[in-house]
Design a protein around this motif. Sequence first.
Motif, PDB file in Angstrom:
ATOM      1  N   SER A   1       1.004  -1.029   0.121  1.00  0.00           N
ATOM      2  CA  SER A   1      -0.109  -0.137  -0.100  1.00  0.00           C
ATOM      3  C   SER A   1       0.895   1.345  -0.125  1.00  0.00           C
ATOM      4  O   SER A   1       2.012   1.217   0.539  1.00  0.00           O
ATOM      5  CB  SER A   1      -0.778   0.052   1.319  1.00  0.00           C
ATOM      6  OG  SER A   1      -1.873   0.854   1.136  1.00  0.00           O
ATOM      7  N   ASP A   2       0.597   2.313  -0.726  1.00  0.00           N
ATOM      8  CA  ASP A   2      -0.550   2.414  -1.509  1.00  0.00           C
ATOM      9  C   ASP A   2      -0.073   2.406  -2.895  1.00  0.00           C
ATOM     10  O   ASP A   2       0.868   3.203  -3.391  1.00  0.00           O
ATOM     11  CB  ASP A   2      -1.385   3.689  -1.144  1.00  0.00           C
ATOM     12  CG  ASP A   2      -2.861   3.864  -1.846  1.00  0.00           C
ATOM     13  OD1 ASP A   2      -2.652   3.814  -3.017  1.00  0.00           O
ATOM     14  OD2 ASP A   2      -3.645   4.538  -1.162  1.00  0.00           O
TER      15      ASP A   2
ATOM     16  N   THR B   1      -1.308   9.537  -4.169  1.00  0.00           N
ATOM     17  CA  THR B   1      -0.257   9.924  -4.901  1.00  0.00           C
ATOM     18  C   THR B   1       1.398  10.078  -4.038  1.00  0.00           C
ATOM     19  O   THR B   1       2.133   9.255  -4.201  1.00  0.00           O
ATOM     20  CB  THR B   1      -0.464  11.045  -5.834  1.00  0.00           C
ATOM     21  OG1 THR B   1      -0.736  12.457  -5.025  1.00  0.00           O
ATOM     22  CG2 THR B   1      -1.630  10.779  -6.810  1.00  0.00           C
ATOM     23  N   TYR B   2       1.205  11.362  -3.434  1.00  0.00           N
ATOM     24  CA  TYR B   2       2.550  11.505  -2.622  1.00  0.00           C
ATOM     25  C   TYR B   2       1.935  11.831  -1.070  1.00  0.00           C
ATOM     26  O   TYR B   2       1.929  12.968  -0.846  1.00  0.00           O
ATOM     27  CB  TYR B   2       3.339  12.762  -3.270  1.00  0.00           C
ATOM     28  CG  TYR B   2       3.566  12.368  -4.655  1.00  0.00           C
ATOM     29  CD1 TYR B   2       4.834  11.492  -5.014  1.00  0.00           C
ATOM     30  CD2 TYR B   2       2.893  12.902  -5.403  1.00  0.00           C
ATOM     31  CE1 TYR B   2       4.922  11.169  -6.284  1.00  0.00           C
ATOM     32  CE2 TYR B   2       3.233  12.479  -6.859  1.00  0.00           C
ATOM     33  CZ  TYR B   2       4.415  11.782  -7.317  1.00  0.00           C
ATOM     34  OH  TYR B   2       4.452  11.324  -8.661  1.00  0.00           O
TER      35      TYR B   2
ATOM     36  N   SER C   1      12.270   2.354   1.766  1.00  0.00           N
ATOM     37  CA  SER C   1      12.859   3.349   1.277  1.00  0.00           C
ATOM     38  C   SER C   1      13.986   2.807   0.219  1.00  0.00           C
ATOM     39  O   SER C   1      14.087   1.295   0.065  1.00  0.00           O
ATOM     40  CB  SER C   1      13.845   4.234   2.240  1.00  0.00           C
ATOM     41  OG  SER C   1      14.325   5.079   1.840  1.00  0.00           O
ATOM     42  N   ALA C   2      14.979   3.352  -0.093  1.00  0.00           N
ATOM     43  CA  ALA C   2      16.141   2.721  -1.085  1.00  0.00           C
ATOM     44  C   ALA C   2      17.210   2.137  -0.057  1.00  0.00           C
ATOM     45  O   ALA C   2      17.902   1.534  -0.486  1.00  0.00           O
ATOM     46  CB  ALA C   2      16.705   4.006  -1.760  1.00  0.00           C
ATOM     47  N   ILE C   3      17.034   2.601   1.146  1.00  0.00           N
ATOM     48  CA  ILE C   3      18.366   2.232   2.043  1.00  0.00           C
ATOM     49  C   ILE C   3      17.698   1.673   3.448  1.00  0.00           C
ATOM     50  O   ILE C   3      16.472   1.968   3.737  1.00  0.00           O
ATOM     51  CB  ILE C   3      19.350   3.326   2.420  1.00  0.00           C
ATOM     52  CG1 ILE C   3      18.490   4.540   2.901  1.00  0.00           C
ATOM     53  CG2 ILE C   3      20.004   3.416   1.086  1.00  0.00           C
ATOM     54  CD1 ILE C   3      19.600   5.441   3.294  1.00  0.00           C
ATOM     55  N   GLU C   4      18.499   1.026   4.387  1.00  0.00           N
ATOM     56  CA  GLU C   4      18.072   0.665   5.417  1.00  0.00           C
ATOM     57  C   GLU C   4      18.412   1.369   6.684  1.00  0.00           C
ATOM     58  O   GLU C   4      18.365   1.028   7.900  1.00  0.00           O
ATOM     59  CB  GLU C   4      18.741  -0.726   5.997  1.00  0.00           C
ATOM     60  CG  GLU C   4      18.459  -1.948   4.830  1.00  0.00           C
ATOM     61  CD  GLU C   4      19.451  -1.722   3.603  1.00  0.00           C
ATOM     62  OE1 GLU C   4      20.307  -1.833   3.901  1.00  0.00           O
ATOM     63  OE2 GLU C   4      18.824  -1.861   2.676  1.00  0.00           O
ATOM     64  N   SER C   5      18.919   2.739   6.476  1.00  0.00           N
ATOM     65  CA  SER C   5      19.408   3.576   7.550  1.00  0.00           C
ATOM     66  C   SER C   5      18.975   4.786   7.280  1.00  0.00           C
ATOM     67  O   SER C   5      18.835   5.343   6.051  1.00  0.00           O
ATOM     68  CB  SER C   5      20.883   3.485   7.813  1.00  0.00           C
ATOM     69  OG  SER C   5      21.343   3.824   6.541  1.00  0.00           O
ATOM     70  N   VAL C   6      18.793   5.759   8.028  1.00  0.00           N
ATOM     71  CA  VAL C   6      18.270   7.335   7.650  1.00  0.00           C
ATOM     72  C   VAL C   6      19.602   7.890   7.105  1.00  0.00           C
ATOM     73  O   VAL C   6      20.469   8.036   7.886  1.00  0.00           O
ATOM     74  CB  VAL C   6      17.753   8.139   8.766  1.00  0.00           C
ATOM     75  CG1 VAL C   6      17.616   9.183   8.633  1.00  0.00           C
ATOM     76  CG2 VAL C   6      16.702   7.270   9.838  1.00  0.00           C
ATOM     77  N   ASN C   7      18.953   8.646   6.098  1.00  0.00           N
ATOM     78  CA  ASN C   7      20.097   9.548   5.365  1.00  0.00           C
ATOM     79  C   ASN C   7      19.185  10.640   4.848  1.00  0.00           C
ATOM     80  O   ASN C   7      18.265  10.544   4.177  1.00  0.00           O
ATOM     81  CB  ASN C   7      20.380   8.935   4.010  1.00  0.00           C
ATOM     82  CG  ASN C   7      21.674   9.607   3.193  1.00  0.00           C
ATOM     83  OD1 ASN C   7      21.513  11.050   3.304  1.00  0.00           O
ATOM     84  ND2 ASN C   7      22.485   8.961   2.754  1.00  0.00           N
TER      85      ASN C   7
ATOM     86  N   ALA D   1       6.458   4.430  -6.623  1.00  0.00           N
ATOM     87  CA  ALA D   1       6.868   3.223  -6.102  1.00  0.00           C
ATOM     88  C   ALA D   1       6.199   2.070  -5.920  1.00  0.00           C
ATOM     89  O   ALA D   1       6.492   0.906  -6.252  1.00  0.00           O
ATOM     90  CB  ALA D   1       7.797   3.520  -4.835  1.00  0.00           C
ATOM     91  N   GLY D   2       4.938   2.368  -5.377  1.00  0.00           N
ATOM     92  CA  GLY D   2       3.864   1.328  -5.223  1.00  0.00           C
ATOM     93  C   GLY D   2       3.464   0.740  -6.522  1.00  0.00           C
ATOM     94  O   GLY D   2       3.345  -0.535  -6.677  1.00  0.00           O
TER      95      GLY D   2
END
Length: 822
Positions: A650-651, A656-657, A688-694, A756-757
């Motif tokens: 989801s979603d 949308t955003y 997200s694209a990664i596993e840590s906050v950037n 992405a969804g």
Amino acid sequence: MTAFGNFADSIAELGRTQIAATVRDRQATVLFSDWSRELEDLLIEDPVALADPSIRAELQSAISGLAQAQGSPAARLLLGEMISALLDAERNVQDGRLVMERLLPEAAVRYAGAHRPAILVINPGSTSTKVAWFVGLYKIRESEVHLAPGDPDGADARNDGILRWMQENQLLLNDLGGIACRGGFIAPVPSGTYRVVSEMLADLENPMIEHASNLSISMAVRLSQLAANPSKILITMTDPVVCDEVDTVERITGTVKLKRNGTGAHYLNHKAVWRILSSVLGQPAEEVNCITAHIGGGSSVAVHEHGQVTAVSNAFSGIPSANRAGRLELPPLLAALDRDEITSKELKSLVFSTGGLLSLAGTNDFRALINFIQQGATEDQQKKIQLILDFFGRQIAANMLQLALSERRIVAAVLTGGLARSEDIASRVRNHLNYFPLIRIPGSFEHEALAAGTLQGLCTPQSMKNYVRERDLLSDRRRAENRLLDTTIFSEVIRYRKHGTPITTLDELLASTCIKVKETFMPTVAIFGADNEEAILAAKKANEQGQYKLANFRLVGDFAAISKIAYDYDLVIDDANYIIDDTDNALVRGVELIQEGKAHIVMKGAYKTEEILRAVFKYLKGSGKLQPGQLISHCVVMDIPRRNKLLIISDAAVNTYPDQAKKVQILENALKVAANLRIPKPRVAVISAIESVNKSIESSVDAADLAALFKDRTDCIVEGPLSFDVAMDPAIAHEKKYKGQVAGNADILIMPDIDAGNVLYKTLTTQSGAVCAGVILLGDMPMILTSRGDSARSKLASMALSINMYLDLVSKGVLEGPPPTV
């Protein structure tokens, strides 16, 4: 011939008296030893002694007596050894004449002796063509004509090689009375000899399997046309590999989607050794029930009953062989596929060319393996070789025993093919088969069987079968069987499930919904804009005979347009399951049906999603059924082949955003779907694209913030940011040293935005074979959302998901849901 006579008389006497079994076995063993020694001495003195009819009569009498007296493992062992020794001795007498006599009826034997027709046998292999020249019952020449490296393959190129071979051996094409060819992968037919006809060539244009033997019929026809009088040359095909005579029950597998057939066995050699055994036993072939196992580069087992092969273990999915894996255990195989330890391409290779002994030992030559025991193998290698040989012996015996049902009254088992030459393998098989005599007839009688078929055709043309008639009759029979085997017993899947067990597949969801509908009531679905082919097809699927009956439908829209589509797709407007609501404004009328209680669930039809959402949103807000803070959002439930549970995304279609507040509601709605699927404590990955906050990747910051808001929740586990691979693959999560509880085992993916969804949703459905079910949550009201690109199964699953959620909410008192009154 004293020992032969004594053996026959003594065995006959043993069969008439009630001598103790141990005494009888001991006497039979001594007598057999004398018999074997005398047979060996006789053949040393006169290699063609077995051509003497009187000697053969004595041998036949001895075998018949032992066959009647067999009643113990020792007696059965002796009978098997005796027949094996006799056939081995006969094989090379007078250029194979004795074998041909066993393969043919007496009339054909007399015809061959009187007319002595010349017959060419053609048997193409991958890089060569085996050929043989018979004159009457005698095999005059036999050879293998190889293709020159680099030469193009084809019927003409192979025929050029055969013609050179004939010229070298002074064999004339114009002398031929017949050509016997291997046949190839034509259409399935019963066993027998067939006159070659043009329809065979037509069927070989699209063969069942690409194989060199497919060239043989074309080669035979073209060769005959080079003769001065082609019409005098009879071209036949006998017992092709595509024979199929198995009983209907043998076609059933553990899934209705897959059916077996009788093809893929070494029919030519199976049938040949069955006829030879019948001749040795002195009985009509149709009265001899036996099992034959052809073991070699490919291995297969056939059960002969009343003249037909009623059951087979084929050469690709039964016994492992020199380079084929045979039957594989499915759970570890599926696990290996899931872990990418084996690819589908590698699996295909193991089944057809690189499995079996080649995979286990690094060679496809059993002789090399056995010789290596004494020629350099280490102690561990020797142990493994013995285990491998035991494995093959057990597998061969197990496949034979599996087919040896008691009601079949099997009188003997035969080992044939190249591997039957190995006494080591034969003894290991024999150790597990003491229920009937085991007879060893090594090698193959393919050329003799092909020539015998042509001889029989020349002698009695009416004995040859009509290819087109037999092909079509078998095809009709199999189609009728398929209809029977596809007969629906329960129109809905009835699967026992403990109450509260998580739903792990969309099939389980369908079954659960069907049961729930039966236990409560059948809701009514209003299709907004039913003048839409996709919507009509989905509605038809829901109530199609033999499928899941899930709902009644109100088809809202233009009467004429809906009626035309319904007519085109054979949907009967019965004013019960299907009612047309004629209107110029399906949005207004659809909302009225929901408001009046005449429909319970909204389904998207011809209108755009946002148009329907606006109309329903206005109704829900005005009626107070959409609480402040509730959000309309989309969830898609994915059934992915490589996963053992469902995945919620989801979603992918509505928001949308979304900002943080909307993502909270999106997650809450996804948890409602998870609750409906009975997932007790869903693992949620905020993607997200990664596993840590950037801070430079905004979605990672948002994911961490969202996860923090749910940190203290006890009904779910929410973690983020997570990349898709860490959320979905435990091995990757381990490799990346991710320590969270989701770690490759996510139940829900919350996507950063619609881009992405939607990409993920469509990627999974088009590239991984996933089936999906989509739902839009309008507060607490589910709305059926199907896409034009969805499969019929996905559309059905989408309806089941919304209906299941609706009935759950009714049972909890969240929604009103008495049966509608029309």
